[in-house]
Motif scaffolding. Sequence first.
Motif, PDB file in Angstrom:
ATOM      1  N   UNK A 220       0.756  -1.147  -0.111  1.00  0.00           N
ATOM      2  CA  UNK A 220      -0.180  -0.056   0.076  1.00  0.00           C
ATOM      3  C   UNK A 220       0.822   1.264  -0.018  1.00  0.00           C
ATOM      4  N   UNK A 221       2.045   1.272  -0.230  1.00  0.00           N
ATOM      5  CA  UNK A 221       3.002   2.156   0.017  1.00  0.00           C
ATOM      6  C   UNK A 221       2.911   3.158  -1.254  1.00  0.00           C
ATOM      7  N   UNK A 222       2.790   2.885  -2.288  1.00  0.00           N
ATOM      8  CA  UNK A 222       2.525   3.725  -3.502  1.00  0.00           C
ATOM      9  C   UNK A 222       1.388   4.521  -3.177  1.00  0.00           C
ATOM     10  N   UNK A 223       0.346   3.875  -2.607  1.00  0.00           N
ATOM     11  CA  UNK A 223      -1.037   5.028  -2.524  1.00  0.00           C
ATOM     12  C   UNK A 223      -0.656   5.580  -1.378  1.00  0.00           C
ATOM     13  N   UNK A 224      -0.193   5.361  -0.143  1.00  0.00           N
ATOM     14  CA  UNK A 224       0.175   6.257   0.911  1.00  0.00           C
ATOM     15  C   UNK A 224       1.141   7.391   0.426  1.00  0.00           C
ATOM     16  N   UNK A 226       1.014   8.799  -2.233  1.00  0.00           N
ATOM     17  CA  UNK A 226       0.240   9.948  -3.112  1.00  0.00           C
ATOM     18  C   UNK A 226       0.008  11.228  -2.090  1.00  0.00           C
ATOM     19  N   UNK A 227      -0.196  10.906  -0.742  1.00  0.00           N
ATOM     20  CA  UNK A 227      -0.356  12.008   0.123  1.00  0.00           C
ATOM     21  C   UNK A 227       1.005  12.402   0.836  1.00  0.00           C
ATOM     22  N   UNK A 228       1.949  11.354   0.999  1.00  0.00           N
ATOM     23  CA  UNK A 228       3.048  11.602   1.875  1.00  0.00           C
ATOM     24  C   UNK A 228       4.295  11.017   0.932  1.00  0.00           C
ATOM     25  N   UNK A 229       4.669  11.781   0.094  1.00  0.00           N
ATOM     26  CA  UNK A 229       5.814  11.185  -0.810  1.00  0.00           C
ATOM     27  C   UNK A 229       6.985  10.719  -0.074  1.00  0.00           C
ATOM     28  N   UNK A 230       7.271  10.964   1.030  1.00  0.00           N
ATOM     29  CA  UNK A 230       8.718  10.884   1.692  1.00  0.00           C
ATOM     30  C   UNK A 230       8.078   9.989   2.769  1.00  0.00           C
ATOM     31  N   UNK A 231       7.310   9.201   2.536  1.00  0.00           N
ATOM     32  CA  UNK A 231       7.160   7.984   3.497  1.00  0.00           C
ATOM     33  C   UNK A 231       7.765   6.821   3.123  1.00  0.00           C
ATOM     34  N   UNK A 232       8.600   6.297   4.036  1.00  0.00           N
ATOM     35  CA  UNK A 232       9.280   4.972   4.052  1.00  0.00           C
ATOM     36  C   UNK A 232       9.056   4.079   5.095  1.00  0.00           C
ATOM     37  N   UNK A 233       9.162   2.865   5.083  1.00  0.00           N
ATOM     38  CA  UNK A 233       9.431   1.765   6.166  1.00  0.00           C
ATOM     39  C   UNK A 233      10.740   1.726   6.795  1.00  0.00           C
ATOM     40  N   UNK A 234      10.890   1.848   8.196  1.00  0.00           N
ATOM     41  CA  UNK A 234      12.119   1.732   8.751  1.00  0.00           C
ATOM     42  C   UNK A 234      12.335   0.323   9.256  1.00  0.00           C
TER      43      UNK A 234
END
Length: 234
Positions: A220-224, A226-234
């Motif tokens: 689901x990261x690509x969809x997330x 869309x609103x937060x381009x700099x979101x990553x899983x740590x």
Amino acid sequence: MNITGLEACSLLDYPQKLCTVFFCQGCNYDCFYCHNRSLLCEKSDEISHQEIESFLLERKGFIDAVVVSGGEPTLQGDLLSFIESIRNLGFAVKLDTNGSRPEVVAQLLDSDLLSYVAVDVKAPCKRYAEIAGRSADALAVKQSVALLNGYQKNHPDFSYEVRTTLVPTLSIEDLICMVKEHPPVVRWYLQEYRLPKQYKREDEKRINLPCMSRREVELNLTMLRTYQPNMVIR
């Protein structure tokens, strides 16, 4: 400053810097998954300012930065003067906060004392009290994130991050709500859940519930983003 613990040397708590971490006693939240519950429940011996200063002076040239963590540091009445004294020793300072006191965050930013801030966004607004305790105020956290976002745009040497732990009962639908509730931020880390060693008896069932898998979040990261381009899983 009511500081009751420290980690002498860390490579993990400040991006790309070797740091010492100080832990403040006390917190205004009651997260069921808290990993520092001893700072909420147990009274420990306070480390004096003189001991802290001596400790840091001995490590000058070895560590680069100091992290002020907790508990919740913004509850400390002398936080500003404490951070100012650390900066005067020549160290960069990172603040770890739950974002509950935007007025304190604003005061620290106005004084140009912080080099880095990590703020926890724990849940969507409608579930904040459920996840973080009855006193948790989602609107205050939104204000803190907005303050950091605005300050960073005008201070290129400053940075910040938003952190969310993927705790039991938090869902993909919750993450979607969360990314929509905040403006795009420079870094948003999703952290895998770890079972706490200390917890309240009434939370035992909840801490052992299933949580989102890394794979589920990755799908689901690509969809997330869309609103937060700099979101990553740590």
